[in-house]
Design an enzyme around this catalytic site. Structure first.
Site, PDB file in Angstrom:
ATOM      1  N   CYS A   1      -8.870  15.162   1.541  1.00  0.00           N
ATOM      2  CA  CYS A   1     -10.332  15.035   1.482  1.00  0.00           C
ATOM      3  C   CYS A   1     -10.912  13.919   2.336  1.00  0.00           C
ATOM      4  CB  CYS A   1     -10.765  14.852   0.030  1.00  0.00           C
ATOM      5  SG  CYS A   1     -10.413  13.199  -0.602  1.00  0.00           S
TER       6      CYS A   1
ATOM      7  N   ASP B   1      10.591  -5.793   5.923  1.00  0.00           N
ATOM      8  CA  ASP B   1       9.910  -4.503   5.734  1.00  0.00           C
ATOM      9  C   ASP B   1      10.625  -3.705   4.649  1.00  0.00           C
ATOM     10  OD1 ASP B   1       7.921  -2.669   6.162  1.00  0.00           O
ATOM     11  OD2 ASP B   1       8.723  -1.867   8.033  1.00  0.00           O
ATOM     12  N   GLU B   2       9.938  -2.698   4.114  1.00  0.00           N
ATOM     13  CA  GLU B   2      10.485  -1.809   3.076  1.00  0.00           C
ATOM     14  C   GLU B   2      11.026  -2.597   1.873  1.00  0.00           C
ATOM     15  OE1 GLU B   2       9.808   1.195   3.389  1.00  0.00           O
ATOM     16  OE2 GLU B   2      10.041   1.883   5.470  1.00  0.00           O
ATOM     17  N   ALA B   3      10.225  -3.540   1.426  1.00  0.00           N
ATOM     18  CA  ALA B   3      10.646  -4.441   0.338  1.00  0.00           C
ATOM     19  C   ALA B   3      11.034  -3.674  -0.931  1.00  0.00           C
ATOM     20  CB  ALA B   3       9.523  -5.428   0.025  1.00  0.00           C
TER      21      ALA B   3
ATOM     22  N   GLY C   1       0.833  -1.192   0.000  1.00  0.00           N
ATOM     23  CA  GLY C   1       0.000   0.000   0.000  1.00  0.00           C
ATOM     24  C   GLY C   1       0.870   1.244   0.000  1.00  0.00           C
ATOM     25  N   SER C   2       0.248   2.399   0.166  1.00  0.00           N
ATOM     26  CA  SER C   2       0.978   3.669   0.151  1.00  0.00           C
ATOM     27  C   SER C   2       1.689   3.894   1.486  1.00  0.00           C
ATOM     28  CB  SER C   2      -0.006   4.823  -0.094  1.00  0.00           C
ATOM     29  OG  SER C   2      -0.915   4.891   0.992  1.00  0.00           O
TER      30      SER C   2
HETATM   31  P1  ADP Z   1       3.453   2.436   6.494  1.00  0.00           P
HETATM   32  O1  ADP Z   1       4.394   1.324   6.933  1.00  0.00           O
HETATM   33  O2  ADP Z   1       2.409   1.957   5.508  1.00  0.00           O
HETATM   34  O3  ADP Z   1       4.170   3.669   5.999  1.00  0.00           O
HETATM   35  P2  ADP Z   1       2.982   2.738   9.317  1.00  0.00           P
HETATM   36  O4  ADP Z   1       2.512   1.398   9.800  1.00  0.00           O
HETATM   37  O5  ADP Z   1       4.408   3.101   9.542  1.00  0.00           O
HETATM   38  O6  ADP Z   1       2.599   2.877   7.754  1.00  0.00           O
HETATM   39  O7  ADP Z   1       2.113   3.897   9.974  1.00  0.00           O
HETATM   40  C1  ADP Z   1       0.693   3.883  10.033  1.00  0.00           C
HETATM   41  C2  ADP Z   1       0.294   5.019  10.970  1.00  0.00           C
HETATM   42  O8  ADP Z   1       0.585   6.257  10.340  1.00  0.00           O
HETATM   43  C3  ADP Z   1      -1.174   5.144  11.301  1.00  0.00           C
HETATM   44  O9  ADP Z   1      -1.585   4.266  12.340  1.00  0.00           O
HETATM   45  C4  ADP Z   1      -1.263   6.583  11.761  1.00  0.00           C
HETATM   46  O10 ADP Z   1      -0.874   6.699  13.127  1.00  0.00           O
HETATM   47  C5  ADP Z   1      -0.192   7.267  10.946  1.00  0.00           C
HETATM   48  N1  ADP Z   1      -0.669   8.134   9.865  1.00  0.00           N
HETATM   49  C6  ADP Z   1      -0.077   9.285   9.466  1.00  0.00           C
HETATM   50  N2  ADP Z   1      -0.715   9.842   8.427  1.00  0.00           N
HETATM   51  C7  ADP Z   1      -1.756   9.032   8.124  1.00  0.00           C
HETATM   52  C8  ADP Z   1      -2.806   9.068   7.148  1.00  0.00           C
HETATM   53  N3  ADP Z   1      -2.887  10.066   6.251  1.00  0.00           N
HETATM   54  N4  ADP Z   1      -3.703   8.056   7.127  1.00  0.00           N
HETATM   55  C9  ADP Z   1      -3.621   7.064   8.026  1.00  0.00           C
HETATM   56  N5  ADP Z   1      -2.662   6.971   8.986  1.00  0.00           N
HETATM   57  C10 ADP Z   1      -1.728   7.943   9.054  1.00  0.00           C
HETATM   58 ZN    ZN Z   2      -8.378  13.080  -1.589  1.00  0.00          ZN
END
Ligand code: ADP
Ligand code: ZN
Length: 201
Positions: A149, A89-91, A16-17
């Site tokens: 949004c 992580d960070e594949a 995911g993003s």
């Molecule tokens: P990833 O590994 O996908 O980058 P993380 O697991 O490190 O994500 O972090 C997820 C956490 O980021 C969420 O639980 C929340 O605390 C935080 N967060 C920051 N910005 C957002 C956002 N726009 N939408 C959802 N969560 C966010």
């Molecule tokens: Zn949007």
């Protein structure tokens, strides 16, 4: 009833993003395995020094110890024969060999859990994730919340100007955006600069 016969491994992909919760989900699965007293090893690539050198740390400050490796082959060489669960992580920062490495570990009977970005800052598929998705037994797509949004955010918006594919940063450089709010602009276009020979995008 025992459905899994013998020493069967498999691959789980979490993609995911940025900010969608990939690291949180990876940490959750690893912790459950540890509670069940399974032998676990967690890896991350050397390139990501965002928060901590020897831990995977989520944006919400969950953390779990990890081994730092320079490339995918190092994972294979570092996995103990007794290890039952391998987290990665960070594949997206690994080389393409990660695909063969995960496949090999699964064949050796390991549960392999891989998390990473499936798209880059322009919305292009980010290898090796697309290949991993193709060979995985289980796939989880995580979504963030669009900071513009509030819709489901599948994209990582780069806020700084750079055409490098890999620029390591957190909320100072990136934010989560939905498909409507995402503006996949190369830096030159974002800056309003005209580069001779650039094709329109
Ligand atoms: P990833 O590994 O996908 O980058 P993380 O697991 O490190 O994500 O972090 C997820 C956490 O980021 C969420 O639980 C929340 O605390 C935080 N967060 C920051 N910005 C957002 C956002 N726009 N939408 C959802 N969560 C966010
Ligand atoms: Zn949007």
């Amino acid at each position: 009833m025992d459905h899994v016969k013998g020493n069967m491994g498999w691959i789980e992909v979490i993609c995911g993003s940025m900010f969608s919760g990939k690291s949180e989900e990876l940490i959750r699965r690893i912790r459950r395995a540890q509670i069940a007293r399974q032998r676990v090893q967690v890896f991350k690539p050397r390139v990501d020094q965002r928060f901590s050198d020897d831990h995977i740390v989520s944006h919400s400050e969950l953390r779990i110890p990890s081994q730092v490796v320079s490339n995918a082959r190092d994972i294979l060489e570092s996995v103990d024969t007794r290890t039952e669960v391998v987290g990665i992580d960070e594949a997206q920062f690994f080389d393409q060999e990660l695909v063969q490495v995960c496949d090999r570990l699964a064949h050796l009977g390991k549960r392999v859990i891989v998390a990473g970005l499936d798209q880059d800052y322009l919305g292009r598929p980010f290898e090796p994730l697309p290949h991993l998705l193709a060979i995985a037994e289980y796939i989880t797509k995580t979504l963030a919340i669009c900071v513009r949004c509030g819709n489901p955010a599948n994209h990582t918006q780069r806020l700084i100007q750079s055409d490098e594919r890999i620029v390591v940063g957190a909320s100072d450089m990136y934010e989560a955006r939905c498909r409507r709010c995402f503006e996949p602009r190369p830096a030159a276009v974002a800056a309003g600069a005209k580069t001779p020979g650039d094709s329109p995008s």
